[in-house]
Design a protein around this motif. Sequence first.
Motif, PDB file in Angstrom:
ATOM      1  N   ASN A   1      68.875  31.809  57.347  1.00  0.00           N
ATOM      2  CA  ASN A   1      69.181  32.657  56.200  1.00  0.00           C
ATOM      3  C   ASN A   1      68.437  32.201  54.941  1.00  0.00           C
TER       4      ASN A   1
ATOM      5  N   VAL B   1      83.769  28.692  59.789  1.00  0.00           N
ATOM      6  CA  VAL B   1      82.445  28.854  60.397  1.00  0.00           C
ATOM      7  C   VAL B   1      82.429  28.400  61.859  1.00  0.00           C
TER       8      VAL B   1
ATOM      9  N   GLN C   1      67.523  19.997  61.620  1.00  0.00           N
ATOM     10  CA  GLN C   1      66.805  21.241  61.358  1.00  0.00           C
ATOM     11  C   GLN C   1      65.936  21.086  60.114  1.00  0.00           C
TER      12      GLN C   1
ATOM     13  N   HIS D   1      65.674  29.312  68.938  1.00  0.00           N
ATOM     14  CA  HIS D   1      65.766  30.766  68.935  1.00  0.00           C
ATOM     15  C   HIS D   1      64.802  31.388  69.931  1.00  0.00           C
TER      16      HIS D   1
ATOM     17  N   GLY E   1      69.903  27.621  58.054  1.00  0.00           N
ATOM     18  CA  GLY E   1      68.455  27.525  57.939  1.00  0.00           C
ATOM     19  C   GLY E   1      67.747  28.870  57.979  1.00  0.00           C
TER      20      GLY E   1
ATOM     21  N   LYS F   1      73.702  26.138  50.765  1.00  0.00           N
ATOM     22  CA  LYS F   1      74.837  26.281  51.670  1.00  0.00           C
ATOM     23  C   LYS F   1      74.623  27.356  52.723  1.00  0.00           C
ATOM     24  N   LEU F   2      73.434  27.923  52.754  1.00  0.00           N
ATOM     25  CA  LEU F   2      73.133  28.900  53.791  1.00  0.00           C
ATOM     26  C   LEU F   2      72.612  28.196  55.028  1.00  0.00           C
TER      27      LEU F   2
ATOM     28  N   GLY G   1      62.427  30.091  62.637  1.00  0.00           N
ATOM     29  CA  GLY G   1      63.834  29.749  62.481  1.00  0.00           C
ATOM     30  C   GLY G   1      64.746  30.950  62.355  1.00  0.00           C
TER      31      GLY G   1
ATOM     32  N   GLN H   1      76.322  32.601  45.985  1.00  0.00           N
ATOM     33  CA  GLN H   1      76.387  31.380  46.785  1.00  0.00           C
ATOM     34  C   GLN H   1      75.108  30.553  46.623  1.00  0.00           C
TER      35      GLN H   1
ATOM     36  N   VAL I   1      78.057  16.218  54.757  1.00  0.00           N
ATOM     37  CA  VAL I   1      78.492  17.579  54.368  1.00  0.00           C
ATOM     38  C   VAL I   1      79.808  17.939  55.016  1.00  0.00           C
TER      39      VAL I   1
ATOM     40  N   ALA J   1      75.442  31.251  62.994  1.00  0.00           N
ATOM     41  CA  ALA J   1      76.484  31.262  64.018  1.00  0.00           C
ATOM     42  C   ALA J   1      77.291  29.965  64.017  1.00  0.00           C
ATOM     43  N   GLY J   2      76.715  28.903  63.463  1.00  0.00           N
ATOM     44  CA  GLY J   2      77.440  27.639  63.380  1.00  0.00           C
ATOM     45  C   GLY J   2      76.854  26.524  64.225  1.00  0.00           C
ATOM     46  N   LYS J   3      75.646  26.707  64.727  1.00  0.00           N
ATOM     47  CA  LYS J   3      75.036  25.697  65.584  1.00  0.00           C
ATOM     48  C   LYS J   3      74.811  24.388  64.850  1.00  0.00           C
ATOM     49  N   SER J   4      74.139  24.484  63.693  1.00  0.00           N
ATOM     50  CA  SER J   4      73.861  23.255  62.940  1.00  0.00           C
ATOM     51  C   SER J   4      75.160  22.589  62.494  1.00  0.00           C
TER      52      SER J   4
ATOM     53  N   ASN K   1      71.461  33.455  63.374  1.00  0.00           N
ATOM     54  CA  ASN K   1      71.440  32.648  62.151  1.00  0.00           C
ATOM     55  C   ASN K   1      72.831  32.635  61.551  1.00  0.00           C
TER      56      ASN K   1
END
Lengths: 534, 427
Positions: A430, A21, A93, A217, A428, A425-426, A455, A421, A57, A43-46, A41
């Motif tokens: 998504n 990720v 978030q 965003h 925010g 684990k998604l 979001g 899934q 995590v 992209a890996g920011k969080s 959403n």
Amino acid sequence: MNNGYVLQMKDISKEYYGNKVLKGVNLNVKAGEIHCLVGENGAGKSTLMNILFGMDVIHSTGGYEGEILFNEKITEIKSPKKAMELGIGMVHQEFMLIPEFTITENIKLNREITKDNVISKILGDRLRTIDSKRMNDDARSALDRLDMNIDEWVRIVGLPVGHMQFVEIAREIDKTKVKLMVFDEPTAVLTESEADNLLKSMKKLASSGIAILFITHRLDEVISISDNVTILRDGELVKTLVTSESSVGEIAELMVGRKVDILNKEEKNKKQVKREVILELKDFSVHMPGEEVKNINLKIENGEIFGIGGLAGQGKVGIANGIMGLYPSNGELYLKGNKLKLNDTNNSLENGLAFVSEDRREVGLILDSSIELNIIFTALNIQNKFLKKYLFFTLQNSKKIKKHTDEMIKKLDIRCTSSKQNVGKLSGGNQQKVCIARALTQDPDILFVSEPTRGIDIGAKKLVLDLLVELNKELGMTIVMTSSELTELRKISDRIAIISEGKVAGILKPGDSDKKFGLMMSGTKIKELQEEVI
Amino acid sequence: MAEVKEINKKNSQLKSFFIKNIVTIIFIVITIIGILLSELSFTFIVNELINRISRNSFLVLSLIIPILAGIGLNFGIVVGAMAGQTAIIMVTYWGITGLKGFILSLIFAFPFAVLFGYLTGKLFNKTKGQEMIAGLIVGFFANGIYQFVFLYLVGTIIPMKNTVMIKPDGVGLRNTISLCGGDYPDGIKYALDGIFRLNLFYFMIIGSSLVMIYAVYKILKNRNKKYIPVKSSGTYITYIIIALVFIAVSIGVLVSGSSLAMLKVPVITLAVIAVLCLFNVLIMKTKIGQDFRTVGLSQSIAKVSGINVDRTRLIATIISTVLAAWGQIIFLQNIGTMNTYGNHMQVGMFAIAAILIGGASVTKANVRHALIGTALFHSVFIVSPTAGKTLFGDAQIGEFFRAFVVYGVIGISLGLHAWKKRAVSRL
Ligand SMILES: Nc1ncnc2c1ncn2[C@@H]1O[C@H](COP(=O)(O)OP(=O)(O)OP(=O)(O)O)[C@@H](O)[C@H]1O
Ligand SMILES: [Mg+2]
């Protein structure tokens, strides 16, 4: 070597269960700089921020690769505690608030002010008494700095999300010795004026020498506030730009990797057709703390998109929550002429109402269950959909469920590894899409959506709004959309009610002037307005 | 219109009060019916109740902290009870009796309880979410070790000889050990209870007077303050009225010379229990107490805000275990004989059933729940055999009822907890 960077993240990579990720991301932030981090959403920011904050995590899923330099020293941040000791503050978030605690207790979480007592002198500091008076004072001043006039001894539970967000921010502001502050989409849940307020506070913080990492965003916020902006796409660093040399269009394009339609202020001006009333509110009040609705009368017409707008705390959020029976209400509701039972969520659902809540964590999702289950949950339980009879047993029809879920995933562009899934684990944004998918699965007569695009990145935002319009046009679904963003309300609604002080200030057409909207939101009554127009 | 709304509001408040306290209310009803059916003399019931409350409250109070720290119902207090019994065996063997023996057994029990609590806590941290099962299993497992030590090692590896405590063959402790006090004491019986006993009604008069003084003080203080007090003066006036009623009743009973007037209460034991209540309240106002609450409400948020979650839970478990050890010693000094291999076994179940009856749940408990629960639970215990006899002609039915109460109440409460956890919003 003195380059003035507070934080340097070098070549950071992260894998979740074999799913890469983050792929070699670099990020540099100087003291006093406001640095924006943008991306779609997922992209890996969080994830990048979680690495920075030493979140569990990350470490419980195999850690990360790369190097973090804080104050120009290589640092390993193994736990949030370590991060805090270094002087990193973070507004997550997802809310990190304990609902049962008061605002003060949350602001001072694990930083309680204590005083000596007889026993603590002998047995140690952890037995010192909590000094609630001084804590309240501190909390008060932090809230005041944010222009929040809510009482500090109120419990979090039941507060509107906008307020919760400010409590989170107040907590970070209250921390002295912070050198770097991370804001992960703080403005997503705020109204425009609240967001402005927050941006002002952020500027103040930055001018006092604190470095700020800001995820959002809303690209206009990026342009207006940041010094530099880093763009991520699918876990890869696309580019770091100097904001003043860039534009919303360029950033958006880099984010998505193709040209995008930005939601512009083009309003729709449909012909007004006379329709039947599908839902009528009479003397309807809702007791939602911070979003009280007071004796309103409204008629929602069959087949329209009805927008509800207004400032935070004025009551717009309360209406849908009250109709769905999530907060106590009184008054009368008529659905297609029949009286609807109040305060009974099941009954509302059974009568063909569906709701996408503004508060997805609390009432929206079962985080430790699959996307599939989350999407079909309500339809399965209330409407007995997706069931199959085998002689005496009724079982879930897993084939049908899978097919439906996959369709939804495609339609809403939910970025996931599979429909099995876990929703937790998604990313925010998504998760928000899963909420929408669930409401759609119910095939409702009236769909209430609150802050549907909160979001969600600009690409997906268009997708969601287009979908709402499509549902409305093709299936004739009545949609009641509550939103803090006037732009999106005006883009798709037929009529827009502006709520002020718990009452309907007036109902406007999307084509009405900006001035009219602005004045009405600030509480000017329709009569005075008309005089102005004339 | 407005009035209707007001009444509706009152009604719904009443309704929610009932729903919240349903378990307690059911047990109050059962107790009253039981008392009426049992045909026991009122004096007997009250006397038994005083005895049982002073004997059991401490154990029940030891459950509060783990509940608040999110561990749930600590079935692991059984190992605390074992620590207490180990200490009693030691002092009894060394022939230290009376108050000295009692205090020494508290001291000896401490390191054992800390150790056991530490190990239990470690296990709880490894089995997060399953603490209650883990606690239950710990109890069974520890019981095995306990039996091994005292049944087999004593007299062989542990050199204990020549006392009445050892079985005739010289290996292992006897089934029952006498802790008798009196002129030729061999144990700690009534070491605490016997220090000072006061007539129940004198006790009530003094207690009520203290409450009255406190209430008057509060009312005066409220008058001087500008902000809204936590409890209104009206509440305190109610306290005063209740206290006056108590005093009047007490004087009435004393004057009438009924057999009730002979009842006595173990003042020091009650004082010790009061101190523990105070401890439970005060500790929640300290830093560690705030940590307990935070961890109890959300482990993930606690962790993110830098609290050492595992350590906090460990401390909660240790405190609970130590209190349980002391509670068991207080229990046994009242009973006066120790059932070496039996006394600790039921401790967890009984204490947990009691606190649940008082209105506690897996996530919520306070001193009031513990005290009310102890009183109600033991009332049911006192009256159920005789009530069973009048009702079904068989005291055995009452015994069944007891067991039914204990396991039933625990089962229901765990079921409710699981149900609430699953009952995520239907949206
Ligand atoms: N705990 C987790 N386990 C497995 N995968 C995860 C976990 N958390 C996030 N991911 C995955 O990592 C990717 C990046 O997620 P992240 O939360 O960083 O996105 P984001 O950029 O913050 O998006 P958004 O704007 O929606 O918040 C996503 O594909 C997500 O599914
Ligand atoms: Mg995110």
